[in-house]
Enzyme design. Structure first.
Site, PDB file in Angstrom:
ATOM      1  N   THR A  30      40.752  10.891  51.048  1.00  0.00           N
ATOM      2  CA  THR A  30      40.580  12.329  51.250  1.00  0.00           C
ATOM      3  C   THR A  30      39.770  12.536  52.514  1.00  0.00           C
ATOM      4  OG1 THR A  30      39.980  14.406  50.175  1.00  0.00           O
ATOM      5  CG2 THR A  30      38.580  12.513  49.662  1.00  0.00           C
ATOM      6  N   LYS A  40      42.214  10.717  56.203  1.00  0.00           N
ATOM      7  CA  LYS A  40      43.674  10.667  56.069  1.00  0.00           C
ATOM      8  C   LYS A  40      44.414  10.241  57.337  1.00  0.00           C
ATOM      9  CE  LYS A  40      43.964  13.868  52.267  1.00  0.00           C
ATOM     10  NZ  LYS A  40      44.536  15.072  51.684  1.00  0.00           N
ATOM     11  N   ASP A  65      50.750  14.013  49.339  1.00  0.00           N
ATOM     12  CA  ASP A  65      50.410  15.438  49.442  1.00  0.00           C
ATOM     13  C   ASP A  65      51.682  16.257  49.679  1.00  0.00           C
ATOM     14  OD1 ASP A  65      47.657  15.275  49.119  1.00  0.00           O
ATOM     15  OD2 ASP A  65      47.255  15.074  51.258  1.00  0.00           O
ATOM     16  N   GLY A  95      46.606  26.854  58.937  1.00  0.00           N
ATOM     17  CA  GLY A  95      46.011  25.513  58.956  1.00  0.00           C
ATOM     18  C   GLY A  95      46.977  24.490  59.510  1.00  0.00           C
ATOM     19  N   ALA A  96      46.431  23.597  60.348  1.00  0.00           N
ATOM     20  CA  ALA A  96      47.259  22.556  60.952  1.00  0.00           C
ATOM     21  C   ALA A  96      46.500  21.235  60.949  1.00  0.00           C
ATOM     22  CB  ALA A  96      47.654  22.947  62.377  1.00  0.00           C
ATOM     23  N   GLY A  97      45.645  21.035  59.934  1.00  0.00           N
ATOM     24  CA  GLY A  97      44.953  19.749  59.768  1.00  0.00           C
ATOM     25  C   GLY A  97      45.846  18.795  58.989  1.00  0.00           C
ATOM     26  N   GLY A  98      45.227  17.798  58.342  1.00  0.00           N
ATOM     27  CA  GLY A  98      46.007  16.799  57.607  1.00  0.00           C
ATOM     28  C   GLY A  98      46.884  17.427  56.533  1.00  0.00           C
ATOM     29  N   ALA A  99      46.316  18.339  55.749  1.00  0.00           N
ATOM     30  CA  ALA A  99      47.090  18.963  54.676  1.00  0.00           C
ATOM     31  C   ALA A  99      48.164  19.885  55.257  1.00  0.00           C
ATOM     32  CB  ALA A  99      46.156  19.744  53.759  1.00  0.00           C
ATOM     33  N   TYR A 127      41.008  23.792  45.848  1.00  0.00           N
ATOM     34  CA  TYR A 127      40.771  24.090  44.443  1.00  0.00           C
ATOM     35  C   TYR A 127      39.292  24.173  44.093  1.00  0.00           C
ATOM     36  CZ  TYR A 127      40.283  18.984  44.249  1.00  0.00           C
ATOM     37  OH  TYR A 127      39.896  17.692  44.492  1.00  0.00           O
TER      38      TYR A 127
HETATM   39  P1  NDP Z   1      41.360  18.995  58.011  1.00  0.00           P
HETATM   40  O1  NDP Z   1      39.926  18.827  58.342  1.00  0.00           O
HETATM   41  O2  NDP Z   1      42.348  18.023  58.506  1.00  0.00           O
HETATM   42  O3  NDP Z   1      41.856  20.472  58.495  1.00  0.00           O
HETATM   43  C1  NDP Z   1      41.053  21.606  58.275  1.00  0.00           C
HETATM   44  C2  NDP Z   1      41.830  22.873  58.656  1.00  0.00           C
HETATM   45  O4  NDP Z   1      40.996  24.020  58.416  1.00  0.00           O
HETATM   46  C3  NDP Z   1      42.235  22.935  60.123  1.00  0.00           C
HETATM   47  O5  NDP Z   1      43.416  23.672  60.247  1.00  0.00           O
HETATM   48  C4  NDP Z   1      41.033  23.693  60.723  1.00  0.00           C
HETATM   49  O6  NDP Z   1      41.333  24.345  61.946  1.00  0.00           O
HETATM   50  C5  NDP Z   1      40.787  24.729  59.652  1.00  0.00           C
HETATM   51  N1  NDP Z   1      39.417  25.226  59.700  1.00  0.00           N
HETATM   52  C6  NDP Z   1      38.296  24.554  59.341  1.00  0.00           C
HETATM   53  N2  NDP Z   1      37.206  25.338  59.525  1.00  0.00           N
HETATM   54  C7  NDP Z   1      37.666  26.526  59.992  1.00  0.00           C
HETATM   55  C8  NDP Z   1      37.043  27.755  60.376  1.00  0.00           C
HETATM   56  N3  NDP Z   1      35.718  27.918  60.295  1.00  0.00           N
HETATM   57  N4  NDP Z   1      37.823  28.772  60.797  1.00  0.00           N
HETATM   58  C9  NDP Z   1      39.172  28.618  60.862  1.00  0.00           C
HETATM   59  N5  NDP Z   1      39.831  27.485  60.526  1.00  0.00           N
HETATM   60  C10 NDP Z   1      39.082  26.448  60.094  1.00  0.00           C
HETATM   61  O7  NDP Z   1      41.404  19.082  56.401  1.00  0.00           O
HETATM   62  P2  NDP Z   1      42.672  18.884  55.454  1.00  0.00           P
HETATM   63  O8  NDP Z   1      43.852  19.523  56.097  1.00  0.00           O
HETATM   64  O9  NDP Z   1      42.774  17.474  55.024  1.00  0.00           O
HETATM   65  O10 NDP Z   1      42.222  19.716  54.148  1.00  0.00           O
HETATM   66  C11 NDP Z   1      42.076  21.128  54.213  1.00  0.00           C
HETATM   67  C12 NDP Z   1      41.627  21.606  52.836  1.00  0.00           C
HETATM   68  O11 NDP Z   1      42.672  21.384  51.878  1.00  0.00           O
HETATM   69  C13 NDP Z   1      40.396  20.853  52.311  1.00  0.00           C
HETATM   70  O12 NDP Z   1      39.506  21.789  51.746  1.00  0.00           O
HETATM   71  C14 NDP Z   1      40.966  19.920  51.232  1.00  0.00           C
HETATM   72  O13 NDP Z   1      40.052  19.673  50.184  1.00  0.00           O
HETATM   73  C15 NDP Z   1      42.178  20.714  50.727  1.00  0.00           C
HETATM   74  N6  NDP Z   1      43.236  19.863  50.194  1.00  0.00           N
HETATM   75  C16 NDP Z   1      43.727  20.112  48.933  1.00  0.00           C
HETATM   76  C17 NDP Z   1      44.719  19.320  48.400  1.00  0.00           C
HETATM   77  C18 NDP Z   1      45.225  19.566  47.012  1.00  0.00           C
HETATM   78  O14 NDP Z   1      45.844  18.658  46.425  1.00  0.00           O
HETATM   79  N7  NDP Z   1      45.047  20.736  46.448  1.00  0.00           N
HETATM   80  C19 NDP Z   1      45.314  18.203  49.166  1.00  0.00           C
HETATM   81  C20 NDP Z   1      44.781  18.078  50.512  1.00  0.00           C
HETATM   82  C21 NDP Z   1      43.774  18.876  50.980  1.00  0.00           C
HETATM   83  P3  NDP Z   1      41.166  23.549  63.357  1.00  0.00           P
HETATM   84  O15 NDP Z   1      42.412  22.725  63.505  1.00  0.00           O
HETATM   85  O16 NDP Z   1      41.051  24.622  64.356  1.00  0.00           O
HETATM   86  O17 NDP Z   1      39.930  22.701  63.230  1.00  0.00           O
END
Ligand code: NDP
Length: 271
Positions: A69, A73, A109, A134-138, A219
């Site tokens: 997590t 990832k 995922d 959102g464009a992170g890992g998830a 969640y």
């Molecule tokens: P990442 O760190 O890879 O990505 C985070 C994302 O949130 C990016 O798009 C980031 O934007 C954005 N972000 C973070 N802070 C801010 C802010 N202050 N303002 C605007 N955008 C913001 O994390 P993941 O993608 O891995 O996970 C994201 C969430 O999803 C986590 O909370 C995780 O726990 C949850 N999750 C839930 C799962 C489930 O099974 N239900 C599975 C996987 C994840 P930027 O690119 O600009 O930084």
């Protein structure tokens, strides 16, 4: 739940930093117990700078596999021996399987999200209009899953627009900024709106249609006022716990080769 660890008990777990919030041990240990498997699922707090050693430790300690997590990832890719096709396309791994010393990375995922949409919400993204925040890992895993389903329109919105643009190029979508004047019509016409950021969505509920499905993948927090208002005006709300359940089901089946007891896992999570 009683725990009976023996000399032959097989270990799986989760690497994260932080990891204290995870509900995965509860879900997997309930499943092992229900099927009478001699296995245990443990949380490991692994600092980013220790990820390489921790992954190496899977081999040394003969651990059967782990979930990854935040923030591991994508960083894990370079330390694994093989990747599944999905993990390769998505560029992120959330499940590692140790096959006799070979570490194979998977991404459950993406499949978990797709299954959650179908099984728990009866939603098929084919031909639908979808907005992903959102464009992170998830976000990457979700956009890949959606691209496989063939939506009519996929709009990606991210604080760092370059990451959204890269995703749109790779998986076929378009990008809008948070403050773009077009945002109102994108939201109003969306059939599915996904929050894959780590923050709560702060939108005006009157911008969305009352038939939209809003899916917040996080969640570990209460409902935002936007979600409460949207629910009040008739929108359906998708729960991140449902995605957690189905990504866990796939991981369980990869590690054990057994069909996962979905209902037991669902009850353990309280979905
Ligand atoms: P990442 O760190 O890879 O990505 C985070 C994302 O949130 C990016 O798009 C980031 O934007 C954005 N972000 C973070 N802070 C801010 C802010 N202050 N303002 C605007 N955008 C913001 O994390 P993941 O993608 O891995 O996970 C994201 C969430 O999803 C986590 O909370 C995780 O726990 C949850 N999750 C839930 C799962 C489930 O099974 N239900 C599975 C996987 C994840 P930027 O690119 O600009 O930084």
């Amino acid at each position: 739940m009683s725990v009976n660890v023996r000399g032959k008990t097989k270990i799986v777990g989760i690497f994260g930093f932080p990891v204290g919030h995870t509900l995965s041990p509860r879900m997997h240990n309930a499943a092992f117990q229900a099927l009478g498997l001699d296995m245990i699922y443990l949380p490991f707090e692994v600092r980013p700078e220790d990820l390489r050693d921790a992954l190496q430790g899977i081999r040394s300690l003969n651990i059967l596999g782990v979930n990854l997590t935040q923030p591991h990832k994508t960083n894990a890719l370079e330390y694994l021996d093989e990747l599944s096709e999905e993990a390769e396309h998505i560029g992120a791994v959330n499940t590692v399987v140790n096959r006799e010393g070979t570490l194979i990375g998977y991404n459950t995922d993406a499949t978990g999200f797709g299954q959650s949409l179908r099984e728990d919400y009866g939603f098929d993204p084919r031909g639908k209009r979808v907005v992903v925040f959102g464009a992170g890992g998830a976000g990457r895993a979700i956009c890949w899953a959606l691209s496989q389903a063939g939506p009519q329109r996929l709009v990606i919105v991210n604080r760092t627009p370059e990451k959204a643009e890269a995703l749109a190029r790779e998986f076929g979508g378009c990008v809008t900024q948070w403050d773009d004047p077009e945002m109102g019509s994108e939201l109003g016409e969306a059939d599915l709106l996904i929050n894959a950021t780590s923050i709560a969505l702060d939108l005006e509920a009157d911008m969305i249609s009352d038939t939209v499905l809003i899916y917040d993948i996080v969640y570990a927090r209460g409902e935002s006022s936007f979600i409460e208002q949207a629910r009040g005006q008739g929108a359906r709300i998708g729960k991140g716990l449902s995605m957690l359940l189905y990504q866990g089901v796939s991981a369980f089946e990869l590690w054990t080769g057994e069909q996962a007891p979905v209902q037991v896992m669902r009850e353990a999570l309280g979905v």
